[in-house]
Scaffold this active site. Sequence first.
Site, PDB file in Angstrom:
ATOM      1  CE1 TYR A 152      -2.929   3.239   0.870  1.00 36.69           C
ATOM      2  CE2 TYR A 152      -1.659   3.366   2.900  1.00 36.69           C
ATOM      3  CZ  TYR A 152      -2.549   3.924   2.012  1.00 36.69           C
ATOM      4  OH  TYR A 152      -3.050   5.177   2.252  1.00 36.69           O
ATOM      5  CE  LYS A 156      -2.198   7.301  -1.314  1.00 34.95           C
ATOM      6  NZ  LYS A 156      -3.363   7.873  -2.081  1.00 34.95           N
TER       7      LYS A 156
END
Length: 338
Positions: A152, A156
């Site tokens: 994750y 990002k």
Amino acid sequence: MKLSNKKILVTGADGFIGSHLVEALVRSGHDVRAFAMYNSIGAWGWLDNCENEITSRIEVVLGDIRDAGSVRDAVKGCDVVLHLAALIAIPYSYSAPASYVDTNVHGTLNVLQAARDFGVDRVVCTSTSEVYGTAKFVPITEEHPLQGQSPYSASKIGADMIALSFHASFDLPVTLLRPFNTFGPRQSARAVIPAIVSQVASGAKEVKLGSLAPTRDFTYVTDTAKGFVLAAACDDLIGSVTNIGTGYEISIGELAGAIIELMGRSEEVQVVCDEQRLRPEKSEVDRLCAGVLKAEKYMDWNPEFSGATGLRKGLLKTIEWFSNPKNLSLYKTDRYVI
């Protein structure tokens, strides 16, 4: 830049922060288009839980952030884009990392390309404090090294770099807003505060959590929404990254104890470590605490829910919302959902 008379697109408007941001914009009199994930029943996600005075004043467009065509349709005719659409659950990123690249990196690219093609006045992209990984120093400023400690956070970081590259390469007016841990009504129960509150509210005698040692800097959701509005209006932040948080950190263990006490269950509820909720050892982010001098200087950042007192006030509002049986029934409190 003044936001008055601007058409504002919010991607991820059906989500936790997105729905609160839409509410804040509408209540301030802005013209809002809400981009929500397409589904066959026409549901608007958390926007369906907003008051009619909000939903009657917005234009809702269903689509998929991964699809360039539907993104272009959503961006066309808008002056400002507040891009929040993303996959955010860290545990699920271990199981399905490709979906995080598709949604977070490719989805952001779709937004940026459409914004460039249609000459959008301002794009605010949502980053996350997770890109910093475990703090090497505190408070964490925008100059802190980036560490992809989960798929994750890596996705990002990729999205952030794509956004900044569009400013450097094409002079697209992009701002990166980097919230620390947001909490409040409507948040997914895979996040720590709703996980604690929903378990206690459902009558559990044991609150199951992952590691209790890490610290986090929690921002109440209405303050985070205010941060997006301030960032969109601030010309001085174009082409740069800005943290928003409170600068107050608390360990997960201390947080759990405080919530249980506020809910009047200290004598009967025990906190236990559930191994399935633990991150892989090298993936756990041990400490997060926001440095917000840049936000204070350039966008007059002054969160209403700050420090220990502000956290308590925000927790009470969150507890009140989750304790409503109608709201609690929307969550599966008897199982761990990643």
